[in-house]
Design a protein around this motif. Structure first.
Motif, short mmCIF file in Angstrom:
data_model
loop_
_atom_site.label_atom_id
_atom_site.label_comp_id
_atom_site.label_asym_id
_atom_site.label_seq_id
_atom_site.Cartn_x
_atom_site.Cartn_y
_atom_site.Cartn_z
N VAL A 7 1.04 -0.93 0.52
CA VAL A 7 0.00 0.17 0.11
C VAL A 7 0.71 1.31 -0.28
O VAL A 7 0.64 2.19 -0.54
CB VAL A 7 -1.25 0.17 1.18
CG1 VAL A 7 -2.04 -0.90 0.81
CG2 VAL A 7 -0.60 0.22 2.00
N LEU A 8 1.31 1.25 0.60
CA LEU A 8 3.56 2.18 0.72
C LEU A 8 3.36 2.20 -0.60
O LEU A 8 3.25 3.66 -0.98
CB LEU A 8 3.58 1.61 1.62
CG LEU A 8 4.77 3.07 2.21
CD1 LEU A 8 6.04 2.57 3.67
CD2 LEU A 8 5.74 4.16 1.59
N GLY A 9 4.24 1.51 -1.28
CA GLY A 9 4.00 1.83 -3.02
C GLY A 9 3.33 2.25 -3.71
O GLY A 9 3.48 3.39 -4.59
N ARG A 10 1.90 1.83 -3.67
CA ARG A 10 0.52 2.28 -4.79
C ARG A 10 0.61 3.78 -3.81
O ARG A 10 0.32 4.28 -4.85
CB ARG A 10 -0.98 1.87 -3.88
CG ARG A 10 -1.09 0.03 -4.71
CD ARG A 10 -1.81 0.07 -4.31
NE ARG A 10 -2.53 -0.28 -5.00
CZ ARG A 10 -3.77 -0.85 -5.62
NH1 ARG A 10 -4.35 -2.16 -4.77
NH2 ARG A 10 -4.78 -0.77 -6.26
N LEU A 11 0.76 4.36 -2.75
CA LEU A 11 0.52 5.62 -2.33
C LEU A 11 1.70 6.91 -3.20
O LEU A 11 0.89 7.36 -3.65
CB LEU A 11 0.37 5.62 -1.05
CG LEU A 11 -1.29 5.26 -0.30
CD1 LEU A 11 -1.18 5.15 1.53
CD2 LEU A 11 -2.40 5.56 -0.92
N ARG A 12 2.84 6.05 -2.88
CA ARG A 12 3.51 6.43 -3.42
C ARG A 12 3.78 6.94 -4.94
O ARG A 12 3.82 8.23 -5.13
CB ARG A 12 4.80 5.81 -3.29
CG ARG A 12 5.08 6.45 -1.76
CD ARG A 12 7.34 7.15 -1.00
NE ARG A 12 7.14 7.85 -0.32
CZ ARG A 12 7.37 6.37 0.54
NH1 ARG A 12 7.78 5.12 0.24
NH2 ARG A 12 7.87 7.28 1.48
N GLU A 40 -6.11 -4.49 0.59
CA GLU A 40 -5.73 -5.56 1.31
C GLU A 40 -7.14 -6.50 1.08
O GLU A 40 -8.02 -6.24 2.22
CB GLU A 40 -4.70 -5.70 2.70
CG GLU A 40 -3.97 -4.62 2.50
CD GLU A 40 -3.01 -5.26 3.78
OE1 GLU A 40 -3.20 -5.62 4.80
OE2 GLU A 40 -1.73 -4.60 3.52
N GLY A 41 -6.57 -8.18 1.11
CA GLY A 41 -8.14 -8.70 1.08
C GLY A 41 -8.52 -8.43 -0.91
O GLY A 41 -8.43 -7.46 -1.23
N PRO A 42 -9.79 -9.17 -0.77
CA PRO A 42 -10.17 -8.70 -2.21
C PRO A 42 -11.22 -7.86 -2.35
O PRO A 42 -11.25 -6.57 -1.80
CB PRO A 42 -11.81 -9.96 -1.65
CG PRO A 42 -12.01 -9.95 -0.59
CD PRO A 42 -10.62 -9.73 0.24
N ASP A 43 -11.39 -7.45 -3.70
CA ASP A 43 -12.18 -5.79 -4.23
C ASP A 43 -13.44 -5.21 -3.27
O ASP A 43 -14.31 -6.75 -2.53
CB ASP A 43 -12.39 -6.21 -5.49
CG ASP A 43 -10.98 -5.98 -6.36
OD1 ASP A 43 -10.66 -4.89 -5.59
OD2 ASP A 43 -11.22 -6.60 -7.24
N ARG A 44 -13.79 -4.21 -2.97
CA ARG A 44 -15.17 -4.40 -1.72
C ARG A 44 -15.51 -3.40 -2.48
O ARG A 44 -15.08 -2.15 -3.36
CB ARG A 44 -14.45 -4.14 -0.03
CG ARG A 44 -13.59 -3.68 -0.10
CD ARG A 44 -12.71 -3.80 1.07
NE ARG A 44 -14.53 -4.24 2.17
CZ ARG A 44 -14.28 -3.58 3.14
NH1 ARG A 44 -13.25 -3.24 3.61
NH2 ARG A 44 -15.58 -3.54 3.85
N HIS A 45 -16.76 -2.66 -1.99
CA HIS A 45 -17.89 -1.76 -2.02
C HIS A 45 -18.13 -1.42 -1.15
O HIS A 45 -18.24 -1.71 0.25
CB HIS A 45 -18.40 -1.99 -2.32
CG HIS A 45 -19.21 -3.32 -4.08
ND1 HIS A 45 -18.93 -4.04 -4.08
CD2 HIS A 45 -18.95 -2.37 -4.59
CE1 HIS A 45 -18.68 -4.74 -4.94
NE2 HIS A 45 -19.06 -4.03 -5.89
N ASN A 70 -12.88 -2.45 -7.28
CA ASN A 70 -12.04 -2.86 -8.42
C ASN A 70 -12.59 -1.84 -9.46
O ASN A 70 -13.42 -1.30 -9.80
CB ASN A 70 -13.21 -3.65 -9.05
CG ASN A 70 -13.28 -4.97 -10.00
OD1 ASN A 70 -12.59 -4.62 -10.61
ND2 ASN A 70 -14.10 -5.58 -10.04
N MET A 71 -10.73 -1.65 -10.14
CA MET A 71 -10.73 -0.77 -10.93
C MET A 71 -11.03 -1.21 -12.40
O MET A 71 -10.97 -0.63 -13.52
CB MET A 71 -9.04 -0.54 -10.98
CG MET A 71 -9.60 0.92 -9.63
SD MET A 71 -10.85 2.29 -9.26
CE MET A 71 -9.84 3.07 -10.57
#
Lengths: 143, 143
Positions: A15-20, A39-44, A94-95
Motif C-alpha cells: 500500500v505504501l508503494g501504491r500511495l507513493r 488488502e484482501g478481495p475487492d470491495r464496495h 475494483n478498477m
DNA sequence: GTGATTGCAAATCTTTTGCACTAAA
DNA sequence: TTTAGTGCAAAAGATTTGCAATCAC
C-alpha cells in the motif's frame, strides 16, 4: 509469487508503494485506510462503513479524513465512485471495467465482470463530448 | 387531433385525468406540478428546479410538498427517479424504456432511446432475485 | 522548518418528519 | 363531515469547510 516473503515481512510495503506511486504522502491515516481497502478481495464501501471498520480496528481516523481520503484515492485512480443510491456514496476498489448488480432492499452491490457484457446501439455523444464511462446498473429485488 | 379543442377549453383535463387514473387526489398543488411536468416535452427535474419553476409561475407550493409529490408520482408510475448524482435526485417524465447521457460538468441529462440499445452477456441475478431494471448511464465530458 | 494533512466542530445541503391547518370528496 | 393533503419549521443524514494542531519530508 516471488513477493510473498516480502509482503509477509513488511505488510505495509504494497500500500505504501501504491500511495507513493500516485503521489500521495503515506500518512498514518492513508496507510490504515488503504490497508483496509486494498488488502484482501475487492470491495464496495461507504465512508460510514470504512470509518466503522477503522474504529473497530483501533485505527484513529476522523470521518472527515475518511471522506477526504476516499475522494483523494478516487481522484488518484485507486478507487471508483459508484452512484446507485442518491442517499449515500459507494466506492469500489475494483478498477477493472465492470458493472453492478444493486440489491435495492439491502443496498448491497455485486460486480458484473465487464468482459462478458456487450452494449450495442449507443448513439454517439454530442459533438465536443467524450465518453468517460458507460455504467450499467442492474437493479434487483427480492422475489 | 380530436382532443385539441377540449384541451384548449379545459387545460387541466389531461393532467386531472392522469392523477385520477392513478388514484391521486387532484389537489391544486398536484395539478400545478403535473402541469409543469407533463405538459410539453419530456424532461428531467430536481425538486429544487421544479419548486423554482412553480414559484416563477406564481404557483404557491412548498418545497416539502414538491418532494412529496415527486415521490408520489414516482410510486404511481408517472415519473421515474434517475440516480446519476449522489448529491441530488433527478426525476424523469419519460416512462418509456430508455437510458441516459449524463453531462458531468453541467449535471444535465439527455435521453437515449431504449429500443436502439442492446445489452448482451449480463449474468442472471442471484437466486430469488428479480431484475427490476437495467440502467445504462453514459457519462460524458467536455473535450 | 515548511507545506501538506488531520481532527474537530460547525456549516451546508438535500431530504424527511411532526403536526396543526386546509381542502377534496 | 371525514380523511387526505399541505405548509412550516425543525430534524435528520450525508458531506464539506475553516482553522489550529500535527506530521512527513
Amino acid at each position: 509469487m516471488e513477493m510473498t516473503k516480502t509482503e509477509t515481512q513488511r505488510p505495509y510495503t504494497q500500500v505504501l508503494g501504491r500511495l507513493r506511486a500516485v503521489g500521495l504522502r503515506p500518512t498514518r491515516q492513508r496507510l490504515a485506510l488503504a490497508k483496509l481497502l486494498f488488502e484482501g478481495p475487492d470491495r464496495h464501501v461507504t465512508a460510514e462503513i470504512l470509518h466503522g471498520e477503522a474504529q473497530a480496528a483501533s485505527m484513529r481516523v476522523s470521518l472527515a479524513t475518511v471522506y477526504n481520503t476516499l475522494h483523494q484515492f478516487t481522484a488518484a485512480g485507486l478507487l471508483r465512485e459508484i452512484v446507485v443510491d442518491s442517499q449515500r456514496s459507494y466506492f469500489d476498489t475494483n478498477m477493472t471495467d465492470h458493472h453492478h448488480f444493486f440489491f435495492v432492499g439491502t443496498g448491497e452491490l455485486k460486480d458484473i465482470p465487464g468482459d462478458q457484457v456487450e452494449v450495442a446501439g449507443l448513439p454517439a455523444p454530442p459533438p465536443g463530448m467524450t465518453v468517460k464511462r458507460v455504467e450499467i446498473v442492474v437493479r434487483v429485488e427480492n422475489e
